[in-house]
Design an enzyme around this catalytic site. Structure first.
Site, short mmCIF file in Angstrom:
data_model
loop_
_atom_site.label_atom_id
_atom_site.label_comp_id
_atom_site.label_asym_id
_atom_site.label_seq_id
_atom_site.Cartn_x
_atom_site.Cartn_y
_atom_site.Cartn_z
N TYR A 294 0.85 -1.20 0.00
CA TYR A 294 0.00 0.00 0.00
C TYR A 294 0.88 1.24 0.00
O TYR A 294 1.88 1.29 0.73
CB TYR A 294 -0.89 0.02 1.26
N LYS B 200 -2.81 0.75 -24.87
CA LYS B 200 -3.23 0.63 -26.28
C LYS B 200 -1.96 0.67 -27.14
O LYS B 200 -1.13 -0.23 -27.03
CB LYS B 200 -4.25 1.71 -26.61
N ARG C 230 -2.62 -2.38 -18.32
CA ARG C 230 -3.87 -1.61 -18.24
C ARG C 230 -3.71 -0.58 -17.13
O ARG C 230 -3.61 -0.93 -15.95
CB ARG C 230 -5.06 -2.53 -17.92
N THR D 263 -4.50 6.34 -21.61
CA THR D 263 -4.33 5.00 -21.09
C THR D 263 -2.92 4.55 -21.46
O THR D 263 -2.27 5.17 -22.32
CB THR D 263 -5.36 4.01 -21.70
N GLU E 291 -0.49 4.94 -0.43
CA GLU E 291 -1.26 6.18 -0.65
C GLU E 291 -0.34 7.39 -0.53
O GLU E 291 0.50 7.46 0.37
CB GLU E 291 -2.38 6.29 0.37
N ASP F 107 -7.11 13.78 -24.91
CA ASP F 107 -7.21 12.37 -24.50
C ASP F 107 -6.57 11.55 -25.63
O ASP F 107 -7.22 11.27 -26.64
CB ASP F 107 -8.67 11.99 -24.28
C1 LIG Z 1 -10.07 7.94 -25.90
C2 LIG Z 1 -10.31 7.07 -24.70
N1 LIG Z 1 -10.32 7.62 -23.48
C3 LIG Z 1 -10.55 6.90 -22.38
C4 LIG Z 1 -10.75 5.54 -22.46
C5 LIG Z 1 -11.07 4.81 -21.20
O1 LIG Z 1 -10.11 3.92 -20.84
P1 LIG Z 1 -10.45 2.71 -19.86
O2 LIG Z 1 -11.19 1.71 -20.67
O3 LIG Z 1 -9.09 2.26 -19.45
O4 LIG Z 1 -11.26 3.25 -18.73
C6 LIG Z 1 -10.72 4.92 -23.70
C7 LIG Z 1 -10.95 3.46 -23.80
O5 LIG Z 1 -11.30 2.92 -24.78
C8 LIG Z 1 -10.50 5.70 -24.86
O6 LIG Z 1 -10.50 5.16 -26.08
#
Ligand SMILES: Cc1ncc(COP(=O)(O)O)c(C=O)c1O
Length: 425
Positions: A60, A235, A241, A232, A62, A206
């Site tokens: 842990y 990918k 993950r 993320t 935090e 994003d």
């Molecule tokens: C552009 C985008 N943002 C956020 C996410 C969310 O990611 P997670 O599935 O890890 O919560 C995804 C997942 O497909 C995504 O394509």
């Protein structure tokens, strides 16, 4: 399930829980024998897999390095610092937070940092290629905030920046998200940056889908046009993950406070370690080659599909992803996706912009090249891949299970020459 020849690769698991071990073994075989075209998936390296299965799991921690609420952080602090420093170097940013559990909580932390419940936020609509967490109604981000949504033009499949600007100036959102989950074209971060500055909004890129392409120089970087980068790590970046938030120094405190204690408790240290490994891999020259090969493969695959009469949203791709509208083929996306799955080609059905069909039974199929490129397939193979997709979609329409089985055998046969990273041979 497993065949008699299948070798268990996880002896302790096999001894303790044979039922679960058999499922893992079956998944390993499935990932080895099928052509995985889901654009948000990949094969992580054996090193990333090992890091994510270590005793770091037991701890842990935090807080942040040097400022924890638990003792015994001699090693964990260094692990997290390594991940943070590598993220900063790979993406060229001042600040990185590697603790978000996944992409959706990372985005929620951004709202927590920069908006109050009920505030207006703006993002791309889900059916246009945006993500649920960009203010779509069924998501907490669309329920707790007033989500206003932009899309793409029906005639071009491209973002209309005049429309985005007009909407931003009319609605004055606190936060604007750019990026998405089914966008086959380069994101113009500079254009979004100008609009966000004019509207007085915090701009978030994003880049979940394209983070690996950015790291490898195969997509322009959002730096310096945006305030926050959310991604993320699992990918195109080819890590575990997880997720990261990155920014200039001025937003560091707000983001860190939003992740912990705002939204989360203890970070998943085994994941942090695996992110550090993935970022080390992403800093190597071979990763640049990988990122460019992903794009070259996607472009070659798009050409081969167009030559076979497929209708591609926006007419093709600039990145790792292709969105096919199967309306002209007279096969609904879900029926095609399920048939392709039986043919050993794993895709997902997806809405296309202005889709007349329902999200659970849409017109499109979304594919991408990150996984097959990780196995070493090149542009030379993309005509064959397109031919399999073509035969699979035709067989789906005709209900020809024999044709699907024939494709499955051919796929498995080719893939034996391209072992996947991280899987037992
Ligand atoms: C552009 C985008 N943002 C956020 C996410 C969310 O990611 P997670 O599935 O890890 O919560 C995804 C997942 O497909 C995504 O394509």
């Amino acid at each position: 399930m497993t065949t008699p020849q299948h070798q268990y690769t996880h002896p302790a698991l096999a001894a303790a829980d044979p039922e679960l071990a058999a499922l893992v073994g079956a998944e390993e075989r499935l990932q080895a024998e099928t052509l995985r075209l889901i654009p948000s998936e990949n094969y992580v390296s054996a090193a990333v897999l090992e890091a994510s299965g270590t005793v770091l799991q037991n701890k842990y921690s935090e807080g942040y390095p040097g400022r924890r609420y638990y003792e015994g952080q001699q090693n964990i602090d260094q692990v997290e610092t390594l991940a943070v420093e590598r993220a900063k170097a790979v993406f060229g940013v001042d600040h990185a937070n590697v603790q978000p559990y996944s992409g959706s909580p990372a985005n929620l932390a951004v709202y927590l940092a920069f908006a109050e419940p009920g505030d207006t936020v703006m993002g791309m609509a889900l059916p246009m290629g945006g993500h649920l967490t960009h203010g779509w109604g069924v998501s907490a981000t669309g329920k707790w905030f007033r989500g206003v949504q932009y899309g793409v033009r029906q005639d071009t499949g491209l973002i209309d920046f005049d429309e985005v600007r007009e909407l931003a100036l009319k609605e004055r959102p606190k936060v604007i998200f750019c990026g998405g989950t089914a966008l086959p074209r380069t994101i113009d971060f500079a254009a979004f940056g100008e609009i966000a500055r004019e509207a007085g909004a915090v701009l978030v890129a994003d880049v979940a889908h394209i983070a690996g392409l950015i790291a490898g120089g195969a997509h322009p970087s959002p730096v310096p046009h945006v305030d926050v980068i959310s991604t993320t790590t699992h990918k195109t970046l080819r890590g575990p993950r997880g997720a990261m938030l990155m920014s200039r120094e001025e937003h560091a405190k707000a983001l860190d406070k939003a992740v912990f204690p705002g939204l989360q408790g203890g970070p998943h240290n085994q994941t942090t370690a695996a992110i550090a490994v993935a970022l080390r891999e992403a800093s190597l020259p071979s990763f640049r080659d990988y990122a460019h090969a992903v794009v070259a493969n996607a472009k070659a695959l798009a050409e081969a599909l167009l030559a076979r009469g497929f209708d591609l949203v926006s007419g093709g791709t600039d990145n790792h992803l292709i969105l096919m509208d199967l309306t002209p083929k007279q096969v609904p996306g879900k029926i095609a996706a399920k048939a392709l799955d039986r043919a050993g080609i794993v895709v997902n059905y997806n809405t296309v912009p202005y889709d007349p069909r329902k999200p659970f039974d849409p017109s499109g199929v979304r594919i991408g090249t990150p996984s097959l490129t990780s196995r070493g397939l090149t542009t030379e193979h993309m005509d064959q891949v397109a031919e399999w997709i073509d035969r699979g979609v035709a067989a789906a329409g005709a209900g020809d299970e024999q044709a699907l089985a024939a494709v499955r055998a051919e796929v498995a046969d080719l893939l034996t020459a391209f072992p996947a990273p991280g899987l037992p041979v």
